[in-house]
Design a protein around this motif. Structure first.
Motif, PDB file in Angstrom:
ATOM      1  N   ALA A 157      18.526  -2.743 -11.375  1.00  0.00           N
ATOM      2  CA  ALA A 157      17.361  -3.013 -12.213  1.00  0.00           C
ATOM      3  C   ALA A 157      17.788  -3.472 -13.604  1.00  0.00           C
ATOM      4  O   ALA A 157      18.737  -2.929 -14.189  1.00  0.00           O
ATOM      5  CB  ALA A 157      16.481  -1.769 -12.312  1.00  0.00           C
ATOM      6  N   GLN A 158      17.094  -4.466 -14.130  1.00  0.00           N
ATOM      7  CA  GLN A 158      17.404  -4.985 -15.454  1.00  0.00           C
ATOM      8  C   GLN A 158      16.746  -4.180 -16.571  1.00  0.00           C
ATOM      9  O   GLN A 158      17.179  -4.212 -17.713  1.00  0.00           O
ATOM     10  CB  GLN A 158      16.939  -6.449 -15.547  1.00  0.00           C
ATOM     11  CG  GLN A 158      17.561  -7.374 -14.520  1.00  0.00           C
ATOM     12  CD  GLN A 158      19.068  -7.480 -14.687  1.00  0.00           C
ATOM     13  OE1 GLN A 158      19.585  -7.602 -15.812  1.00  0.00           O
ATOM     14  NE2 GLN A 158      19.796  -7.424 -13.578  1.00  0.00           N
ATOM     15  N   ASP A 159      15.698  -3.461 -16.214  1.00  0.00           N
ATOM     16  CA  ASP A 159      14.928  -2.710 -17.215  1.00  0.00           C
ATOM     17  C   ASP A 159      15.247  -1.229 -17.080  1.00  0.00           C
ATOM     18  O   ASP A 159      15.078  -0.639 -16.010  1.00  0.00           O
ATOM     19  CB  ASP A 159      13.434  -2.955 -16.986  1.00  0.00           C
ATOM     20  CG  ASP A 159      12.576  -2.443 -18.136  1.00  0.00           C
ATOM     21  OD1 ASP A 159      13.019  -1.517 -18.845  1.00  0.00           O
ATOM     22  OD2 ASP A 159      11.458  -2.962 -18.314  1.00  0.00           O
ATOM     23  N   ASP A 160      15.684  -0.600 -18.178  1.00  0.00           N
ATOM     24  CA  ASP A 160      16.050   0.817 -18.143  1.00  0.00           C
ATOM     25  C   ASP A 160      14.862   1.721 -17.842  1.00  0.00           C
ATOM     26  O   ASP A 160      15.046   2.858 -17.393  1.00  0.00           O
ATOM     27  CB  ASP A 160      16.664   1.237 -19.487  1.00  0.00           C
ATOM     28  CG  ASP A 160      18.019   0.594 -19.730  1.00  0.00           C
ATOM     29  OD1 ASP A 160      18.626   0.114 -18.746  1.00  0.00           O
ATOM     30  OD2 ASP A 160      18.452   0.547 -20.893  1.00  0.00           O
ATOM     31  N   SER A 161      13.644   1.236 -18.074  1.00  0.00           N
ATOM     32  CA  SER A 161      12.472   2.083 -17.843  1.00  0.00           C
ATOM     33  C   SER A 161      12.284   2.411 -16.364  1.00  0.00           C
ATOM     34  O   SER A 161      11.646   3.406 -16.025  1.00  0.00           O
ATOM     35  CB  SER A 161      11.216   1.395 -18.381  1.00  0.00           C
ATOM     36  OG  SER A 161      10.974   0.165 -17.714  1.00  0.00           O
TER      37      SER A 161
END
Length: 509
Positions: free
Chosen positions: A453-457
């Motif tokens: 995933a590129q987004d840490d969220s």
């Protein structure tokens, strides 16, 4: 002129017969296909229900706010995203069970297939992070299945139809009823060939498959290997032979359509045997069984003609099966559309319009999959900028070289530490069985998607879920989520690397 016309007609007739034998499907195969799809949906629902809160509610790893943020408008098409409450998800799961049971017995088959497919797709869109290639294939099988006469044989609908015929309706030749040829039958057959052919193209681009080492490397990944896989891993020569066989089968998968009769049945059976071997050797969820179900339409009439009737089955021979089936059919009302001029006109319009629309869909499916492997270029007007990612990678072009497992150190209010994911004390060493360290194959797939995933969220949602999951008098104060990576090939197979995916303060709002 007459003789020439006769020769042309004979050629056309032979071509039609050849196409029919290859792209047509026996109605009994469609009935078995229907039952297999319905059984898969039921199994899938029961397996997913174990983690209903974790995967499909706002209290889980992907609350709707995060779902909308990551997947945009498409996620809003999911009925399961209308509410984040567990009881609503339970109702939708229950509805899926009802529609699947209706499909299983063949009652209002087309409607049941449509509703089952809609609910399945809705469930998939609710949490794309836990999906694999088997889920994509299952959706495609349902897409084609809606346009197939899945209830023509071995169904409550068929019993209702036979009652109508016996009371004065027009009879239909049994041989003709058993043969179905349409764009939809071509679609469901070619869909399977596309999966294998695409995978073959991707595997041919990797050195491991060409050298015969790929399967051995796959079984080195402890996060996949279970049961028979641990035994087979000890026989590298056998695995090399299987590598050659499987790659050859994938390359020659077009023969599933080109062959006919018992030869086709044997070739399809060989594919099914491989998938059952995967089921016994690797933790892949329902993917192998979905693949087996997809092969059922390839079984020709010769196979079904040889099957014994229920009277030849010892457990059923002395039971009043026919009376039980008749009682089931009579207990379910034969609800149909009223016979009116409008309905008849709509049916005629459907017969004219649907085949060309399905033909366009089939061409689109073939073109899309060809674009995923770079065989055709993506048009400038297409809704994607570059070539779309292949859907049918499955250990291609090269099997992964890294095992990984989850460690989630959590700090309790008392100051003690606990693994918030697996429970017990925090340990960084390799679990005795990496595959079983994940509660299910979907959990492993979820963690795999977190890593990329590129987004840490996205990983943050996992940490937040682990905070709320811990229930005791000693509340969780903070949680960190790590994957511990270990190479399975090369000189450093004993080394590990800790990669932090997320960390959260459980007391934060």
């Amino acid at each position: 002129m007459t003789a020439r016309h006769s020769r042309d007609s004979d050629v056309v007739r032979r071509v039609r017969t050849a196409v029919s034998r290859r792209l047509g499907v026996d109605a009994r195969a469609l009935a078995a296909f229907r039952a297999a799809l319905a059984a898969l949906v039921l199994a899938d629902i029961f397996l997913r229900a174990r983690f209903l809160t974790a995967f499909y509610t706002d209290a889980g790893v992907l609350p709707r706010s995060l779902l909308y943020e990551q997947y945009g408008a498409l996620s809003r098409l999911s009925l399961h995203a209308l509410s984040g409450a567990a009881w609503v998800q339970g109702l939708l799961f229950g509805l899926a069970v009802v529609t699947a049971l209706s499909m299983l017995v063949g009652y209002r088959t087309t409607l049941a297939t449509l509703l089952s497919g809609v609910l399945l797709t809705s469930l998939h869109y609710r949490n794309p992070l836990v999906l694999n290639s088997g889920d994509t294939l299952l959706r495609m099988l349902f897409l084609w299945g809606v346009f197939l006469p899945l209830g023509r044989r071995w169904s409550v609908d068929a019993l209702h139809a036979s009652t109508t015929e016996a009371s004065g309706g027009s009879g239909v030749d049994r041989t003709a009823r058993n043969r179905v040829v349409s764009v939809a039958t071509a679609g469901v057959l070619l869909q399977v060939v596309v999966v294998y052919a695409t995978n073959a193209v991707l595997k041919l681009r990797g050195d491991r498959w060409l050298s015969g080492d790929a399967t051995r490397h796959v079984l080195e990944l402890d996060m996949f290997t279970v049961r028979l896989g641990d035994v087979l891993a000890q026989y590298p020569t056998l695995l090399t032979a299987f590598d050659r066989l499987w790659l050859g089968m994938l390359v020659g998968s077009v023969l599933l359509v080109a062959l006919t009769g018992w030869v086709r049945a044997a070739f399809a059976g060989l594919f099914a045997a491989v998938h059952l071997g995967m089921l016994a050797s690797m933790q892949l969820g329902l993917f192998p069984l979905v693949s087996v179900a997809a092969l059922v339409p390839f079984l020709p009439a010769a196979v079904w003609d040889e099957l014994p009737g229920w009277r030849a089955i010892p457990g059923l021979r002395d039971r009043p099966v026919s009376r039980s089936v008749s009682a089931l059919a009579s207990g379910l009302p034969d609800v149909g559309l009223p016979d009116s001029a409008t309905i008849r006109a709509a049916a005629r319009w459907k017969r004219r319009v649907l085949p060309p629309l399905l033909a366009v869909l089939l061409v689109g499916v073939l073109a899309w999959n060809a674009a995923t492997v770079g065989i055709v270029a993506v048009p400038d007007a297409a809704p994607v900028d570059d070539s779309p990612d292949p859907r049918w990678g499955m250990f291609a072009p090269t099997p992964a070289a890294t095992d990984y497992w989850v460690v989630a150190p959590g700090t309790l209010d008392s100051g003690d530490s606990v693994d918030a994911f697996r429970g017990g004390e925090v340990t960084w060493t390799e679990p005795p069985d990496v595959a079983r360290s994940y509660p299910s194959a979907r959990w492993r797939k979820y963690v795999s998607n977190l890593r990329s995933a590129q987004d840490d969220s996205v990983a943050g949602g996992f940490a937040d879920y682990l905070c709320t999951r811990h229930e005791s008098e000693d509340p969780m104060v903070s949680v960190s989520v790590f994957v511990v990576e270990q190479p399975v090939r090369g000189e450093n197979t004993a080394s590990t690397e800790r990669v932090e995916l997320a960390a959260t303060n459980c007391s934060s709002p």
